[in-house]
Scaffold this motif. Structure first.
Motif, short mmCIF file in Angstrom:
data_model
loop_
_atom_site.label_atom_id
_atom_site.label_comp_id
_atom_site.label_asym_id
_atom_site.label_seq_id
_atom_site.Cartn_x
_atom_site.Cartn_y
_atom_site.Cartn_z
N HIS A 1 35.16 30.40 12.31
CA HIS A 1 35.03 30.37 13.77
C HIS A 1 35.81 29.19 14.35
N ILE B 1 35.52 33.42 18.70
CA ILE B 1 34.85 34.71 18.89
C ILE B 1 35.66 35.84 18.27
N PHE C 1 28.90 35.34 16.30
CA PHE C 1 29.53 36.03 17.42
C PHE C 1 28.58 36.11 18.61
N ASN D 1 27.62 32.68 20.17
CA ASN D 1 28.69 32.05 20.94
C ASN D 1 29.16 32.88 22.12
N THR D 2 28.91 34.19 22.10
CA THR D 2 29.39 35.04 23.18
C THR D 2 28.47 35.01 24.39
#
Length: 236
Positions: free
Chosen positions: A50, A99, A133, A136-137
């Motif tokens: 990441h 991402i 994912f 962090n999204t």
């Protein structure tokens, strides 16, 4: 929001882990046990990938990323722009890097599960990638800082926090390219919206204000911002 963020990410990662476990068992039977352990231990690797995504995407647009890795905690990147041109767009691109890399490993995992031609062990990275994912999204302010989604949301909408961040990075880029701090447009340091004092951009801005006042020979300002920096140490 933080609890929802974690529960959503953990729940989806668990579903991904079960799917991977079934695929691995049918492929390897008892030999799948080491792969089950790898599914859990893949989190640091997925976190590294990441941050590597941020570094690679940043490097492509002249933004240096200095990662700070944590084995099972939250890793992060400090961004250092090499130029202030089109800074907003370049920061958006850099923030997307982590991402996108996690998304690629999620896609690889799905393909591995449903296409038996690929080696089954390739799916071991999917659960950790799903977790990172989603963590962090979803836009959120976590204890470790803002998620990528929060940073992207702010940059797109030009929130007060994003305005301050862009001003700080503009000054940093100009100083990095040889400008003296006292020559920087005063508006970039003082004509800014008020944001939370625990925000990283506010702390960085306070440090720049201190350096500016010191370089300008403003003793009162230097003393004021030196005291503020001391107070802000509780957040660093």
């Amino acid at each position: 929001m933080r609890s929802f963020n974690f529960l959503l990410a953990a729940g989806c990662a668990l579903l991904a882990a079960v799917s991977c476990g079934i695929r691995l068992w049918f492929a390897y039977e008892l030999l799948a046990l080491p792969c089950f352990a790898a599914v859990i231990l893949a989190l640091p690797f997925a976190s590294f990938l990441h941050e590597l995504g941020h570094m690679l995407f940043g490097a492509a647009v002249k933004i240096k990323s200095k990662p700070k890795f944590s084995l099972f905690g939250s890793s992060r990147c400090m961004l250092i722009p090499k130029t202030d041109k089109n800074l907003r767009g370049r920061l958006i691109f850099t923030a997307l890097g982590g991402i996108i890399v996690n998304a690629l490993f999620i896609v690889l995992g799905f393909v591995t599960i449903f296409v038996s031609v690929l080696p089954a062990w390739l799916c071991v990275f999917m659960p950790a990638s799903v977790f990172l994912f989603l963590m962090n999204t979803v836009p959120a302010q976590l204890q470790s800082g803002k998620t990528d989604g929060q940073v992207l949301s702010g940059l797109i909408s030009l929130s007060d926090e994003a305005v301050v961040m862009l001003a700080v990075m503009t000054v940093q880029a100009r100083v990095l390219n040889g400008a003296k701090i006292e020559e920087v447009d005063e508006g970039l340091l003082f004509d800014l919206p008020v944001i939370r004092e625990d925000d990283e951009s506010f702390i960085a801005l306070t440090g720049l204000r201190y350096e500016y006042c010191k370089a300008k020979g403003d003793a009162d300002g230097e003393k004021l911002y030196a005291a503020r920096l001391e107070e802000l140490q509780i957040y660093t």
